[in-house]
Design an enzyme around this catalytic site. Structure first.
Site, PDB file in Angstrom:
ATOM      1  N   LYS C 102      -5.255   7.019   6.540  1.00  0.00           N
ATOM      2  CA  LYS C 102      -4.511   5.966   5.827  1.00  0.00           C
ATOM      3  C   LYS C 102      -3.310   6.629   5.177  1.00  0.00           C
ATOM      4  O   LYS C 102      -3.458   7.539   4.355  1.00  0.00           O
ATOM      5  CB  LYS C 102      -5.391   5.318   4.762  1.00  0.00           C
ATOM      6  CG  LYS C 102      -4.659   4.253   3.960  1.00  0.00           C
ATOM      7  CD  LYS C 102      -5.514   3.728   2.816  1.00  0.00           C
ATOM      8  CE  LYS C 102      -4.632   2.933   1.847  1.00  0.00           C
ATOM      9  NZ  LYS C 102      -5.305   2.734   0.555  1.00  0.00           N
ATOM     10  N   GLY C 163      -4.728  -1.643  -8.329  1.00  0.00           N
ATOM     11  CA  GLY C 163      -5.426  -1.599  -9.597  1.00  0.00           C
ATOM     12  C   GLY C 163      -5.131  -2.754 -10.533  1.00  0.00           C
ATOM     13  O   GLY C 163      -5.682  -2.829 -11.629  1.00  0.00           O
ATOM     14  N   ALA C 189      -5.278  -3.352  -1.708  1.00  0.00           N
ATOM     15  CA  ALA C 189      -4.738  -3.215  -3.071  1.00  0.00           C
ATOM     16  C   ALA C 189      -4.515  -4.562  -3.727  1.00  0.00           C
ATOM     17  O   ALA C 189      -3.957  -5.485  -3.139  1.00  0.00           O
ATOM     18  CB  ALA C 189      -3.444  -2.409  -3.115  1.00  0.00           C
ATOM     19  N   GLY C 190      -4.971  -4.646  -4.960  1.00  0.00           N
ATOM     20  CA  GLY C 190      -4.728  -5.806  -5.796  1.00  0.00           C
ATOM     21  C   GLY C 190      -5.836  -6.844  -5.780  1.00  0.00           C
ATOM     22  O   GLY C 190      -5.839  -7.747  -6.611  1.00  0.00           O
ATOM     23  N   ASN C 211     -11.387  -1.475  -3.831  1.00  0.00           N
ATOM     24  CA  ASN C 211     -11.890  -0.283  -4.497  1.00  0.00           C
ATOM     25  C   ASN C 211     -12.023  -0.523  -6.002  1.00  0.00           C
ATOM     26  O   ASN C 211     -13.128  -0.626  -6.535  1.00  0.00           O
ATOM     27  CB  ASN C 211     -10.957   0.911  -4.209  1.00  0.00           C
ATOM     28  CG  ASN C 211     -11.459   2.217  -4.797  1.00  0.00           C
ATOM     29  OD1 ASN C 211     -12.430   2.245  -5.542  1.00  0.00           O
ATOM     30  ND2 ASN C 211     -10.793   3.290  -4.475  1.00  0.00           N
ATOM     31  N   THR C 212     -10.895  -0.654  -6.708  1.00  0.00           N
ATOM     32  CA  THR C 212     -10.917  -0.769  -8.170  1.00  0.00           C
ATOM     33  C   THR C 212     -11.885  -1.843  -8.663  1.00  0.00           C
ATOM     34  O   THR C 212     -12.671  -1.603  -9.592  1.00  0.00           O
ATOM     35  CB  THR C 212      -9.500  -1.099  -8.688  1.00  0.00           C
ATOM     36  OG1 THR C 212      -8.622  -0.043  -8.315  1.00  0.00           O
ATOM     37  CG2 THR C 212      -9.490  -1.256 -10.199  1.00  0.00           C
TER      38      THR C 212
END
EC number: 2.8.1.10
Lengths: 260, 260, 260, 260
Positions: C102, C163, C189-190, C211-212
């Protein structure tokens, strides 16, 4: 342009040159009200009966800060039931505030939301007594039609809870009211930015009432002017039918063959 | 009010009285352009080089419809690469269109989206040649800083794809560009309603460019006026700091003790 | 249901049973990773090369917490240029992390946004070296097509800055990428809530990476399960074509003649 | 995971294993209802009294398609006043449909919006007669508290007009109801995608009712499963407290010092 100039707001048979209604609450000084009215051109202003004190000294009497050319719209702020709203309305008329009355019936001290059914009851009583009644409601198309049948002169659905500056959170139901109401629709409460006032007018609202966002800005006179321009802009856009949304792009300049 | 009057837009060292830029595309008749400019007060207008035909008869020559007081912003519409954009810019200057150039590099015929990297390359070349370069880009804060370093005089992020009237779809990235760019930010493309133009200014944009929504409305002169008022309204609101959003309601009228 | 079971995600010729990709960052304890993977069924997980320390004790080595059945997706976190990303990718492969990579090239320390053009350059180099390249980009349909031409195995547009849990702020450009990309589209993301993961899949995304929101929730194992169910729900909805929006209401129960 | 398993919905003293309520309307074939219920795990289903015909042949009788383990929620569809709703409720109970009743009072044939005040009147009457009353309303926090005082067992605010699949248009008022209601809150009407069902649960709703979006999808059994997974996902996210929104990005991988 001329069409726009003759495009008057009519409520209860009275004509108004401006589609921006203002309020008297929350100004850091009462002395800001008159210049704000001059800068905005607003021709109707709401005032809580509680603030009207005819016996007060001139400086303290809020009415002394409102020019005669501006129509007074007393409101029933403080009422928690239809009965209380009716009492306040009658006192306001006896005190010389005229026939216009904005009905606010607010039993909810957290969100300050109105009780639509009590508002409907007060509307029916006061319309029969010859008041020009403008009821403030949570947007509800069913209630809006009932308000028409009860004799209301306009309907004032809230955009979002008062003082929040959150704009047209209630857009979907407001659109349905505009589509079906046989009354002028005045968006009242929650409008915090000129863009939101313009958007209300572009949707087809007849007018907006802005108080908190003007009164609490760093420059209420400039803010009053800003909201006035935005309301005019939104109305003109509605009249000129701008801005149908498109899914795909359309070039505004020619894209091919530029150097043949 | 006076502060607002002296609140000029500065691009490449030039001052502009209006923060509304307009365009020449899509009007049903070229004769609408001059009255639209007069009604809107727009002091800069974009024109595709393809439309500039110095040898044409007066009525057909688009430049004859633009008053001298309005700055010409030729654009590179039709370019699909940096190289083509550079060629068009040079021809425009030689044809007497001045030093301003709006770079459009559009390889995408479905959404008409720009190629940010080719736009950056053209910006670098043309800035070195003394052009006042306004690049049109998909909003990207990283690219915006690179455009600054390459000598751009402003950055023109799109609100949404050109001609869609979908407004500020790209609001999140535009806000980040406004927070970090060291250049004037002009929102270009996608603005379909005055409320959207006002919103862009309330966010802190320096100017907006509106073409399709004015040119294709039922009344382009009135629409030009509407967008002009909205841009002023949004700018004043930004200067007066109106409208902080609140989660909970705050009364604008007193709610208790009204008849003690 | 059976169709859904055979509805595999294919990247670079490899098949994956789950459309939820996960990450190893921000967990309060590495020991949460294995049960999170078990609960979520995620079959691909990203890991920063920096975290891979083959010489570390078993407990400290992050790879020891990832079952063999889960494919490793090393990322180039820490790279600010294409060159740095290429170096990290080569080191990762030499360290035995496999062919998947990635690409993250992030020069922006405020919003942590990627540099699309450097990412494109790294993609081209690494694809030629036989890597299965998944580039992480700000959503840009023009760049997405260039990534395809450069040999990318998928494209990973961000929903909103990493995040932030702000969801699909970039929905309009993501939709355009899905419509035109010839590659699998993985939203990365997000994404902060299962509803946002489901929404991405309903729009036609091929997968999401979370993830976050999992790692920092109060219960990462339950959160992993929640995102897994949401991704399946969104995918099934897309396959079953639910939910065309209607302007007007349509009754689900009969409205007339109920007691004839 | 075990917490989630014991996390039951309780209405009127009855426990339900699923937080997804379904409906019987709009299916292309009644034979789809039983497999949809099996796939979704829904343990309560609404049915219009009009559709209940105890004298019909087994295939035609809708009740024969609903397993005994699933609780019947008859509704008063077709009622335009409180009085009509009360009559239908009594008939339903006499017909053996049990004590649960969903009150629908819909005088509006364009948007199919309920009359909140008539609904409140019917609630009061039927609660006194021992019904377990679930009133369907336009979201109004003031009315919601009045429904509690009138004896309602839950409140069913609409997300958007029935059958529109427009999702949580009414999110702001629904959030305020969830914050203040002392009753279970079940979002009913307008939910067209699993993501919207998940979002309702993430906001803290106790359950959702989905009918049109399941019944009219190309694969109602798969759609029922999809909504079931989404409701579970949203509930788990609420329990695990995922996804606080952040304004600025936060790295999930280390960004510095990667090759020191």
């Amino acid at each position: 342009m001329e069409n726009a100039n003759r495009d008057l707001l009519v409520i209860g048979g009275h004509e108004f040159s401006s589609r921006l209604l203002t309020g008297t609450g929350k100004f850091s000084s009462k002395r800001l009200i008159a210049p704000m009215l001059a800068a905005s051109g607003s021709s109707m202003i709401t005032v809580a009966l509680r603030r009207v004190d005819p016996g007060a000294a001139r400086e303290e009497n809020i009415l002394s800060h409102i020019p005669d050319s501006v129509t007074l719209l007393p409101n029933t702020s403080g009422a928690g039931t239809a009965e209380e709203a009716v009492r306040i309305a009658r006192i306001a008329r006896e005190a010389g505030c005229g026939n216009f009355i904005k009905i606010e019936v607010i039993p909810d001290m957290l969100y300050l939301l109105p009780d639509n059914h009590e508002t409907l009851k007060a509307t029916e009583i006061l319309a029969k007594e010859g008041f020009i009644v403008l009821p403030y409601v949570l947007p509800d198309p069913v209630v809006s039609r009932q308000l028409h049948d009860a004799g209301a002169a306009a309907v004032m659905p809230l955009g979002s809870p008062i003082g929040t500056n959150r704009g047209l959170e209630q857009q979907p139901m407001i659109e349905r009211i505009i589509e079906t109401a046989k009354l002028p629709v005045i968006i009242d409460a929650g409008i915090g930015q000129p863009s939101q006032a313009a958007q209300a007018m572009e949707m087809g609202a007849d007018a907006v009432l802005v108080n908190t966002a003007i009164a609490t800005s760093e420059n209420p006179v400039m803010a009053g002017r800003a909201f006035s321009l935005a309301v005019q802009a939104g109305r003109m856009a509605w009249l000129a039918r701008t801005g149908l949304r498109e899914k795909y792009a359309r070039a505004s300049s020619p894209l091919t063959g530029f150097l043949t």
